[in-house]
Design a protein around this motif. Sequence first.
Motif, PDB file in Angstrom:
ATOM      1  N   ARG A 123     -35.766  18.831 -18.481  1.00 49.86           N
ATOM      2  CA  ARG A 123     -34.746  17.782 -18.602  1.00 49.86           C
ATOM      3  C   ARG A 123     -35.076  16.798 -19.721  1.00 49.86           C
ATOM      4  O   ARG A 123     -34.177  16.207 -20.325  1.00 49.86           O
TER       5      ARG A 123
ATOM      6  N   ILE B 153     -32.656  28.382 -15.708  1.00 54.11           N
ATOM      7  CA  ILE B 153     -32.255  27.001 -15.425  1.00 54.11           C
ATOM      8  C   ILE B 153     -31.274  26.569 -16.508  1.00 54.11           C
ATOM      9  O   ILE B 153     -31.574  26.626 -17.705  1.00 54.11           O
TER      10      ILE B 153
ATOM     11  N   MET C  37     -30.013  26.241 -10.900  1.00 54.48           N
ATOM     12  CA  MET C  37     -31.175  27.124 -10.921  1.00 54.48           C
ATOM     13  C   MET C  37     -30.822  28.480 -10.331  1.00 54.48           C
ATOM     14  O   MET C  37     -30.203  28.565  -9.272  1.00 54.48           O
TER      15      MET C  37
ATOM     16  N   LEU D 192     -39.117  26.874 -11.208  1.00 52.38           N
ATOM     17  CA  LEU D 192     -38.080  25.916 -10.819  1.00 52.38           C
ATOM     18  C   LEU D 192     -38.590  24.478 -10.927  1.00 52.38           C
ATOM     19  O   LEU D 192     -37.821  23.566 -11.253  1.00 52.38           O
TER      20      LEU D 192
ATOM     21  N   SER E  60     -41.207  18.880 -18.314  1.00 55.60           N
ATOM     22  CA  SER E  60     -39.885  18.632 -17.745  1.00 55.60           C
ATOM     23  C   SER E  60     -38.832  19.127 -18.727  1.00 55.60           C
ATOM     24  O   SER E  60     -38.688  18.575 -19.822  1.00 55.60           O
TER      25      SER E  60
ATOM     26  N   HIS F  74     -40.317  23.208 -13.115  1.00 54.61           N
ATOM     27  CA  HIS F  74     -40.272  22.720 -14.493  1.00 54.61           C
ATOM     28  C   HIS F  74     -38.945  22.030 -14.834  1.00 54.61           C
ATOM     29  O   HIS F  74     -38.828  21.418 -15.900  1.00 54.61           O
ATOM     30  N   SER F  75     -37.954  22.132 -13.969  1.00 55.14           N
ATOM     31  CA  SER F  75     -36.639  21.563 -14.260  1.00 55.14           C
ATOM     32  C   SER F  75     -36.736  20.083 -14.612  1.00 55.14           C
ATOM     33  O   SER F  75     -36.192  19.627 -15.609  1.00 55.14           O
ATOM     34  N   SER F  76     -37.427  19.337 -13.765  1.00 55.49           N
ATOM     35  CA  SER F  76     -37.622  17.906 -14.015  1.00 55.49           C
ATOM     36  C   SER F  76     -38.743  17.407 -13.115  1.00 55.49           C
ATOM     37  O   SER F  76     -39.114  18.064 -12.132  1.00 55.49           O
TER      38      SER F  76
ATOM     39  N   TYR G 284     -31.791  19.469 -23.587  1.00 57.32           N
ATOM     40  CA  TYR G 284     -31.039  18.958 -22.437  1.00 57.32           C
ATOM     41  C   TYR G 284     -29.735  18.358 -22.970  1.00 57.32           C
ATOM     42  O   TYR G 284     -29.607  17.163 -23.191  1.00 57.32           O
TER      43      TYR G 284
ATOM     44  N   ALA H 106     -29.096  20.170 -13.048  1.00 58.24           N
ATOM     45  CA  ALA H 106     -29.762  21.468 -13.161  1.00 58.24           C
ATOM     46  C   ALA H 106     -29.153  22.467 -12.182  1.00 58.24           C
ATOM     47  O   ALA H 106     -28.993  22.177 -11.002  1.00 58.24           O
TER      48      ALA H 106
ATOM     49  N   HIS I  32     -37.456  16.972  -9.634  1.00 54.70           N
ATOM     50  CA  HIS I  32     -37.260  18.222  -8.905  1.00 54.70           C
ATOM     51  C   HIS I  32     -38.605  18.777  -8.437  1.00 54.70           C
ATOM     52  O   HIS I  32     -38.721  19.261  -7.300  1.00 54.70           O
TER      53      HIS I  32
ATOM     54  N   PHE J 269     -28.366  23.452 -17.468  1.00 54.95           N
ATOM     55  CA  PHE J 269     -27.862  22.124 -17.126  1.00 54.95           C
ATOM     56  C   PHE J 269     -26.350  22.086 -17.337  1.00 54.95           C
ATOM     57  O   PHE J 269     -25.863  22.322 -18.440  1.00 54.95           O
TER      58      PHE J 269
END
Length: 210
Positions: A84, A129, A142, A190, A82, A192-194, A89, A140, A197, A131
């Motif tokens: 995030r 990505i 993207m 994408l 993640s 991997h953002s959080s 972050y 995020a 997500h 933030f």
Amino acid sequence: MSTININNNVIELKLTSPRSKVRICDESGNHINKPASEVVNFDNSYIEWMITNDELIQVITQKFTRDDIQNLIRQLREINISLRDSDYYSRAAQKQNINQSIGGFSVYKYEEIFYSFEKNVDTNLKVKITFKMGDYTLAAHMFVLIGLNHPNIILENNEGNIVTNNPLGSGAKCRWSPSKQAIVEVAKALAHSSGNHKNDIMRLLGEIIR
């Protein structure tokens, strides 16, 4: 034509709206304000598409079979990173006194420090990505970055084909038919953002094959 049109496995992106979700930028992320009339260096410029989950799902729905989607869900489920939750972050401003004044005002230089997560997923194709501050927290944003020299895109304007290293011209647009593997890699990047997500993408994919 709307800025983004996805139909019959073809993604069509309008390239002449500098304040839309589709913009032209250089490799450092600086945007070109008037791509229709300014010279664009194709060697280091990208189509920056601020992609949403709904748009990603629309592409997948048109191109993937049920088995393809199930396989993608399995691959997404294995992702345990993640962005995030990483040390990067963050987003903060730094203030510097440059010892200059104008009309009684002291001049200060502000620099914003933030991090961008970027991954090459195919030839001249990246996912980015970043933030950015929302109403109360960092959210995020993207992007899919398609190089103007991408071998699998068609660039056209109202006069016909766009000439390399020239202004894009009136009515400029890009038509892209990405491979299944490129779409898989974009979706995985994408996700991997959080964790939330990733779960949202998996939920939307699950609704397709329910």
